[in-house]
Design a protein around this motif. Structure first.
Motif, PDB file in Angstrom:
ATOM      1  N   LEU A   1     -43.748  47.518  34.153  1.00 35.84           N
ATOM      2  CA  LEU A   1     -43.961  46.455  35.147  1.00 35.84           C
ATOM      3  C   LEU A   1     -42.841  45.411  35.151  1.00 35.84           C
ATOM      4  O   LEU A   1     -42.652  44.707  36.142  1.00 35.84           O
ATOM      5  N   ALA A   2     -42.125  45.330  34.046  1.00 37.62           N
ATOM      6  CA  ALA A   2     -40.998  44.391  33.986  1.00 37.62           C
ATOM      7  C   ALA A   2     -39.896  44.792  34.970  1.00 37.62           C
ATOM      8  O   ALA A   2     -39.038  43.983  35.323  1.00 37.62           O
ATOM      9  N   TYR A   3     -39.932  46.044  35.430  1.00 33.56           N
ATOM     10  CA  TYR A   3     -38.907  46.530  36.370  1.00 33.56           C
ATOM     11  C   TYR A   3     -39.451  46.683  37.784  1.00 33.56           C
ATOM     12  O   TYR A   3     -38.720  47.038  38.694  1.00 33.56           O
ATOM     13  N   SER A   4     -40.736  46.445  37.949  1.00 32.92           N
ATOM     14  CA  SER A   4     -41.359  46.628  39.261  1.00 32.92           C
ATOM     15  C   SER A   4     -41.031  45.448  40.172  1.00 32.92           C
ATOM     16  O   SER A   4     -40.497  44.435  39.735  1.00 32.92           O
ATOM     17  N   HIS A   5     -41.384  45.597  41.412  1.00 25.54           N
ATOM     18  CA  HIS A   5     -41.029  44.591  42.399  1.00 25.54           C
ATOM     19  C   HIS A   5     -42.131  44.528  43.444  1.00 25.54           C
ATOM     20  O   HIS A   5     -42.760  45.522  43.738  1.00 25.54           O
ATOM     21  N   THR A   6     -42.381  43.382  44.022  1.00 24.58           N
ATOM     22  CA  THR A   6     -43.465  43.307  44.992  1.00 24.58           C
ATOM     23  C   THR A   6     -43.145  42.471  46.221  1.00 24.58           C
ATOM     24  O   THR A   6     -43.583  42.786  47.321  1.00 24.58           O
ATOM     25  N   CYS A   7     -42.355  41.421  46.072  1.00 26.77           N
ATOM     26  CA  CYS A   7     -42.091  40.424  47.128  1.00 26.77           C
ATOM     27  C   CYS A   7     -41.762  41.043  48.492  1.00 26.77           C
ATOM     28  O   CYS A   7     -40.870  41.867  48.622  1.00 26.77           O
TER      29      CYS A   7
ATOM     30  N   PRO B   1     -35.180  36.168  42.002  1.00 25.03           N
ATOM     31  CA  PRO B   1     -36.604  36.327  41.637  1.00 25.03           C
ATOM     32  C   PRO B   1     -37.503  36.282  42.859  1.00 25.03           C
ATOM     33  O   PRO B   1     -37.095  35.755  43.907  1.00 25.03           O
ATOM     34  N   PRO B   2     -38.723  36.832  42.725  1.00 24.16           N
ATOM     35  CA  PRO B   2     -39.667  36.884  43.849  1.00 24.16           C
ATOM     36  C   PRO B   2     -39.876  35.515  44.485  1.00 24.16           C
ATOM     37  O   PRO B   2     -39.865  34.503  43.778  1.00 24.16           O
ATOM     38  N   CYS B   3     -40.089  35.481  45.809  1.00 24.78           N
ATOM     39  CA  CYS B   3     -40.191  34.214  46.536  1.00 24.78           C
ATOM     40  C   CYS B   3     -41.396  33.388  46.089  1.00 24.78           C
ATOM     41  O   CYS B   3     -41.368  32.168  46.123  1.00 24.78           O
ATOM     42  N   GLY B   4     -42.461  34.065  45.672  1.00 25.41           N
ATOM     43  CA  GLY B   4     -43.640  33.365  45.172  1.00 25.41           C
ATOM     44  C   GLY B   4     -44.580  32.877  46.259  1.00 25.41           C
ATOM     45  O   GLY B   4     -45.686  32.418  45.978  1.00 25.41           O
ATOM     46  N   THR B   5     -44.164  32.992  47.522  1.00 24.22           N
ATOM     47  CA  THR B   5     -45.004  32.434  48.587  1.00 24.22           C
ATOM     48  C   THR B   5     -45.469  33.467  49.612  1.00 24.22           C
ATOM     49  O   THR B   5     -46.369  33.188  50.400  1.00 24.22           O
TER      50      THR B   5
END
Lengths: 227, 227
Positions: free
Chosen positions: A184-190, A196-200
């Protein structure tokens, strides 16, 4: 056609859910391969994550298949310049990230490849508790598609959806159970493709909420030094 | 999603069966569009026939969609240099022209396009009386797929298969009924991609047999001055 029920093809987008599914499959089946679809998604970072996860998991084989046809059909924000929003579009009441038929096409191509390599088991991270409103993520869709794949290729495919009814917090717990945290440290979702992921965006919010509710630190943010 | 039940997308390969289906659809629905798949088939003459038939039929729109993924997955004689034979291959007892999942992928992409243009009706020339042994041509497959498409896109698709249970002679009679004979002069069927058709491959034999049994001259051969 005889297929090996101890061999699986995992549909790996490089996101959180499919990464957990890959670890889940490796616990359950002797031979595990991964397939990733390059469908013209705007955010190439997703493909990079899929490569990194597949390499870290040491899968039997990782197939990256270009599917230009979905982008060519158009009509969604994931393959165009349209901004991703939280609002539902008027024409069908679905998010503008909905690519009609996407999971049907992906699962069918995954099955076509599984047929070639002799694997009976198909694994996907679709999840109907996401509330994302995607009709192609529902259990009813996957059950109908499994029947269509079995009939259409005369082969004993089974579609596994280990996350189908899990909350995001429950899927984080499953990730711990199947030792997926390192992957999961290498996964991505944004959805906005930011590192880093936008978070929003909806995907970032969903991911953050899941880890928070599970009381577990997100290994991706830890790796990026944000946590 | 609301779709127009008086609008249809016909999957048009440029062969005899899909050409008859196009004429059938034009009799039945107010708006008819055609979609053709360029999936790396060795014989580009098929695509030319699809263009000629669509132009002669004056369809509302003709979409040619490149689907490279099936050829990339490999394993069949239609997209490789392997010779087409009448023999069944050992691994699955199917002809070596079987592209696993092909019709499932095509119908799903046709539905994804139909969704974009607002059409509820899908028309395909698949036929289980062909005895070609393709599992993705059976009524059971199309019924299962229709359910999967409806569930997966939350849209009221109907798959029409006007030739499903017709013999080749009966489909020639249907062609006469729906005024498809003129379009058939531009259609193409030969598995070896020859013009004039080779006359000896399974597809040519099937076509010739149908016209002979129906007691009707093949308009393609008439156009090419062979009859």
């Amino acid at each position: 056609m005889d297929l090996d029920t101890n061999a699986a093809v995992v549909v790996l987008s490089g996101g959180q859910d499919s990464t957990i599914c890959l670890a889940w499959a490796q616990r359950r089946f002797a031979r595990v391969a991964a397939i990733t679809f390059d469908y013209g998604q705007r955010h190439r970072v997703e493909l990079g994550a899929a490569h990194a996860v597949a390499a870290a998991a040491q899968v039997m084989e990782h197939k990256v298949l270009r599917v230009s046809s979905l982008a060519e059909l158009g009509g969604n924000a994931l393959t165009s310049d349209e901004a991703v929003t939280n609002e539902l579009r008027e024409k069908d009441g679905l998010p503008n990230t909905f690519v009609p038929g996407r999971n049907l096409v992906f699962m069918t191509l995954a099955a076509a490849w599984a047929y070639q390599i002799g694997a009976a088991e198909l694994v996907t991270g679709v999840c109907q508790t996401d509330f994302s409103g995607y009709p192609d993520c529902r259990a009813a869709t996957m059950a109908a598609l499994q029947t269509a794949l079995r009939e259409g290729m005369a082969a004993p495919f089974t579609i596994h959806t280990p996350l189908m009814d899990l909350s995001k917090a429950e899927s984080v717990h499953l990730a711990q159970e199947v030792d997926a945290m390192e992957l999961l440290a290498y996964s991505h979702t944004c959805y906005n493709g930011a590192i880093p992921p936008c978070g929003t965006c909806p995907a970032c919010e969903l991911r953050a909420k899941g880890f928070a509710e599970a009381g577990v630190a997100d290994p991706l943010l830890e790796r990026l030094g944000q946590d």
